[in-house]
Write a protein that holds these residues in place. Structure first.
Motif, mmCIF file in Angstrom:
data_model
loop_
_atom_site.group_PDB
_atom_site.id
_atom_site.type_symbol
_atom_site.label_atom_id
_atom_site.label_comp_id
_atom_site.label_asym_id
_atom_site.label_seq_id
_atom_site.Cartn_x
_atom_site.Cartn_y
_atom_site.Cartn_z
ATOM 1 N N TRP A 100 3.080 4.694 -6.557
ATOM 2 C CA TRP A 100 1.960 4.547 -7.289
ATOM 3 C C TRP A 100 1.388 3.024 -6.499
ATOM 4 C CZ3 TRP A 100 1.147 0.217 -10.064
ATOM 5 C CH2 TRP A 100 -0.420 0.118 -10.474
ATOM 6 N N ARG A 101 2.223 2.229 -6.574
ATOM 7 C CA ARG A 101 1.798 0.826 -5.910
ATOM 8 C C ARG A 101 1.410 0.757 -4.506
ATOM 9 N NH1 ARG A 101 3.219 -3.621 -8.781
ATOM 10 N NH2 ARG A 101 4.718 -3.322 -10.565
ATOM 11 N N LYS A 102 2.228 1.782 -3.950
ATOM 12 C CA LYS A 102 1.635 2.038 -2.425
ATOM 13 C C LYS A 102 0.305 2.638 -2.117
ATOM 14 C CE LYS A 102 6.254 2.199 -0.570
ATOM 15 N NZ LYS A 102 7.397 3.264 0.350
ATOM 16 N N LEU A 103 0.028 3.616 -2.952
ATOM 17 C CA LEU A 103 -1.370 4.231 -2.992
ATOM 18 C C LEU A 103 -2.307 3.331 -3.370
ATOM 19 C CD1 LEU A 103 -0.243 7.513 -4.318
ATOM 20 C CD2 LEU A 103 -1.380 7.291 -2.278
ATOM 21 N N VAL A 104 -2.301 2.481 -4.447
ATOM 22 C CA VAL A 104 -3.150 1.570 -4.798
ATOM 23 C C VAL A 104 -3.260 0.383 -4.006
ATOM 24 C CG1 VAL A 104 -3.535 -0.075 -6.721
ATOM 25 C CG2 VAL A 104 -2.969 2.115 -7.333
ATOM 26 N N GLY A 105 -2.299 -0.001 -3.198
ATOM 27 C CA GLY A 105 -2.555 -0.882 -2.319
ATOM 28 C C GLY A 105 -3.243 -0.724 -1.070
ATOM 29 N N ARG A 106 -2.983 0.487 -0.700
ATOM 30 C CA ARG A 106 -3.881 1.048 0.460
ATOM 31 C C ARG A 106 -5.316 1.207 0.150
ATOM 32 N NH1 ARG A 106 0.065 5.634 0.877
ATOM 33 N NH2 ARG A 106 1.835 4.879 2.084
ATOM 34 N N ARG A 107 -5.715 1.323 -0.828
ATOM 35 C CA ARG A 107 -7.047 1.173 -1.463
ATOM 36 C C ARG A 107 -7.672 -0.464 -1.445
ATOM 37 N NH1 ARG A 107 -9.766 5.800 -3.183
ATOM 38 N NH2 ARG A 107 -11.389 4.311 -2.585
#
Length: 259
Positions: A100-107
């Motif tokens: 989840w952190r990686k996906l949110v960070g990419r945004r």
């Protein structure tokens, strides 16, 4: 704002309890909103308002349908807000919070704290996996409100760490087992209706992906499956099967916002 994806209702129950403490708007994902995440724009009405994502853990990661949603949704005000995730699980989450952190960070958004909440087991599609006993389920449900209150308090304190149960072999589960599982063990083609099916269409009407259609009074599964197992657990006649692996296994009572 709470953004919720829930298959059999575990995450929705947690979200409802969390809303009692945290307040704010609740966005429940399903149907067109989930299938076409780029079509609608979510908007945070107050700058700096916490965005709390609530979802189940699937194979020690976040549901693939939520990976797609987070990657594609239009979200006005999201970069100015702290993001949190509350993950419901039967036992442990592996490194689902890191996914989840990686996906949110990419945004370009800011991931803050992550939390896990133990809830009744729902996965029944492999040998050795079944719903919890009545006593174990009751124990988890009794502990849930106190756990959610702790989470709400931590979010108010702007907690920015991981408060989760990873379990043994967490790295292996998330980064080795999960990709294999998602590739080879989540096909909807094994779903079928047994002779107990009455054609009531409860499964089709309940599917969050609108993936089930009725043909000659029998359900037929399409390709857009979240593998949430709501159809299996919600069937009033226990008629939904997944190959032979669900034979003689139990059902969990489904909690839905419209029930």
């Amino acid at each position: 704002m709470l953004i919720v994806f829930s298959g059999t209702g575990n995450s929705l129950r947690v979200a409802r309890e969390l809303q009692r403490h945290a307040g704010g708007e609740t966005v429940i994902l399903g149907g067109e909103r989930l299938l076409n995440p780029g079509k609608e724009t979510l908007e945070v009405t107050e700058e700096g308002e916490p965005v709390i994502w609530v979802m189940p853990v699937y194979s020690w990661g976040i549901p693939p349908v939520m990976e797609r949603f987070i990657s594609k949704v239009r979200f006005k005000g999201a970069p100015q807000c702290p993001h949190y995730v509350v993950l419901t699980c039967g036992d442990d989450i592996g490194y689902a919070d890191n996914c989840w952190r990686k996906l949110v960070g990419r945004r370009g958004w800011t991931p803050r704290g992550s939390f896990s909440v133990a809830m009744p087991n729902t996965y029944v599609c492999m040998k050795g996996f079944d719903v919890d006993s009545t006593d174990i389920e009751a124990g988890k449900m009794a502990a849930m409100p106190g756990r959610v209150e702790e989470i709400a308090s931590a979010i108010k304190r702007k907690f920015s760490d991981d408060d989760v149960v990873r379990g043994a072999g967490a790295w292996w589960k998330t980064y080795l087992i999960r990709p294999f599982f998602n590739a080879f063990c989540t096909s909807p083609h094994k779903f079928r209706a047994s002779d107990r099916c009455t054609g009531c269409s409860t499964c089709a009407l309940s599917c969050p992906m609108d993936n089930i259609t009725m043909k000659d009074s029998r359900p037929a599964w399409g390709r857009d499956c979240a593998f949430c197992l709501r159809c299996y657990h919600i069937c009033p006649h226990h008629a939904v099967e997944y190959g032979d692996t669900t034979l003689h296994k139990g059902q969990k009572q489904v909690f839905r916002s419209d029930l």
